[in-house]
Design a protein around this motif. Sequence first.
Motif, PDB file in Angstrom:
ATOM      1  N   GLN A  92      12.667  -5.694 -30.401  1.00  0.00           N
ATOM      2  CA  GLN A  92      11.417  -5.493 -29.681  1.00  0.00           C
ATOM      3  C   GLN A  92      11.043  -6.734 -28.867  1.00  0.00           C
ATOM      4  O   GLN A  92      10.567  -6.619 -27.738  1.00  0.00           O
ATOM      5  CB  GLN A  92      10.288  -5.133 -30.642  1.00  0.00           C
ATOM      6  N   ALA A  93      11.292  -7.904 -29.407  1.00  0.00           N
ATOM      7  CA  ALA A  93      11.018  -9.153 -28.669  1.00  0.00           C
ATOM      8  C   ALA A  93      11.885  -9.237 -27.418  1.00  0.00           C
ATOM      9  O   ALA A  93      11.407  -9.665 -26.359  1.00  0.00           O
ATOM     10  CB  ALA A  93      11.260 -10.363 -29.569  1.00  0.00           C
TER      11      ALA A  93
ATOM     12  N   VAL B 292       3.544  -4.495 -23.802  1.00  0.00           N
ATOM     13  CA  VAL B 292       2.829  -5.310 -24.796  1.00  0.00           C
ATOM     14  C   VAL B 292       2.036  -4.409 -25.756  1.00  0.00           C
ATOM     15  O   VAL B 292       1.980  -4.672 -26.960  1.00  0.00           O
ATOM     16  CB  VAL B 292       1.907  -6.334 -24.099  1.00  0.00           C
TER      17      VAL B 292
ATOM     18  N   LEU C 197      10.344  -6.964 -24.897  1.00  0.00           N
ATOM     19  CA  LEU C 197       9.170  -7.593 -24.279  1.00  0.00           C
ATOM     20  C   LEU C 197       9.604  -8.592 -23.215  1.00  0.00           C
ATOM     21  O   LEU C 197       9.031  -8.630 -22.124  1.00  0.00           O
ATOM     22  CB  LEU C 197       8.328  -8.316 -25.328  1.00  0.00           C
TER      23      LEU C 197
ATOM     24  N   ASP D  99       2.803  -1.625 -26.890  1.00  0.00           N
ATOM     25  CA  ASP D  99       3.703  -0.952 -27.829  1.00  0.00           C
ATOM     26  C   ASP D  99       4.397  -1.922 -28.783  1.00  0.00           C
ATOM     27  O   ASP D  99       5.122  -1.479 -29.675  1.00  0.00           O
ATOM     28  CB  ASP D  99       4.762  -0.158 -27.055  1.00  0.00           C
ATOM     29  N   ALA D 100       4.199  -3.187 -28.601  1.00  0.00           N
ATOM     30  CA  ALA D 100       4.881  -4.206 -29.410  1.00  0.00           C
ATOM     31  C   ALA D 100       4.034  -4.556 -30.626  1.00  0.00           C
ATOM     32  O   ALA D 100       3.035  -5.255 -30.522  1.00  0.00           O
ATOM     33  CB  ALA D 100       5.163  -5.436 -28.563  1.00  0.00           C
ATOM     34  N   HIS D 101       4.434  -4.063 -31.765  1.00  0.00           N
ATOM     35  CA  HIS D 101       3.666  -4.277 -32.979  1.00  0.00           C
ATOM     36  C   HIS D 101       4.512  -4.741 -34.166  1.00  0.00           C
ATOM     37  O   HIS D 101       3.984  -5.095 -35.205  1.00  0.00           O
ATOM     38  CB  HIS D 101       2.937  -2.994 -33.359  1.00  0.00           C
TER      39      HIS D 101
ATOM     40  N   VAL E  17       9.739  -3.112 -22.886  1.00  0.00           N
ATOM     41  CA  VAL E  17       8.739  -2.753 -23.891  1.00  0.00           C
ATOM     42  C   VAL E  17       7.391  -3.274 -23.411  1.00  0.00           C
ATOM     43  O   VAL E  17       7.267  -4.433 -23.028  1.00  0.00           O
ATOM     44  CB  VAL E  17       9.091  -3.357 -25.277  1.00  0.00           C
TER      45      VAL E  17
END
Length: 133
Positions: A16-17, A27, A20, A29-31, A25
């Motif tokens: 995910q990083a 921001v 980003l 949606d980045a959890h 991805v």
Amino acid sequence: MALRPSDYWRDQVAEQARGLADGTVDVEDAHLAQLFPDALLDITDTTLECFEAELRALVLRTDEAVMDTVRRVVLALNAINTQFGGGAYETAERELLCDYIDQTLTERGIDVPALAARQGLGSYEITDEWRDW
């Protein structure tokens, strides 16, 4: 060797990083980094390493010895879950942890369904007595 859930979660956070960083991805949606902070991943990984080491060290793989090892890892994971506010291991995480425990036992030559049956449990219930997560 069974993939430790903590390794899987760490890979997901890293993926995910990367998303980003490269813009694939959003921001919003980045959890995952918030769900799986390094401290949680590290302590979970250490706990699972200890479980693996305890299983390797068992000279006599009696049902009692195996179930004691399962009990210890589950109680340690309970403590971690509490330390992280009681929500570190939700449904998906719980399933991965239980599968990992079963797979690790199986890799050590333990017939998990037979072990469970001898305890009066269903095949997927060996952690239930102690599990809070």
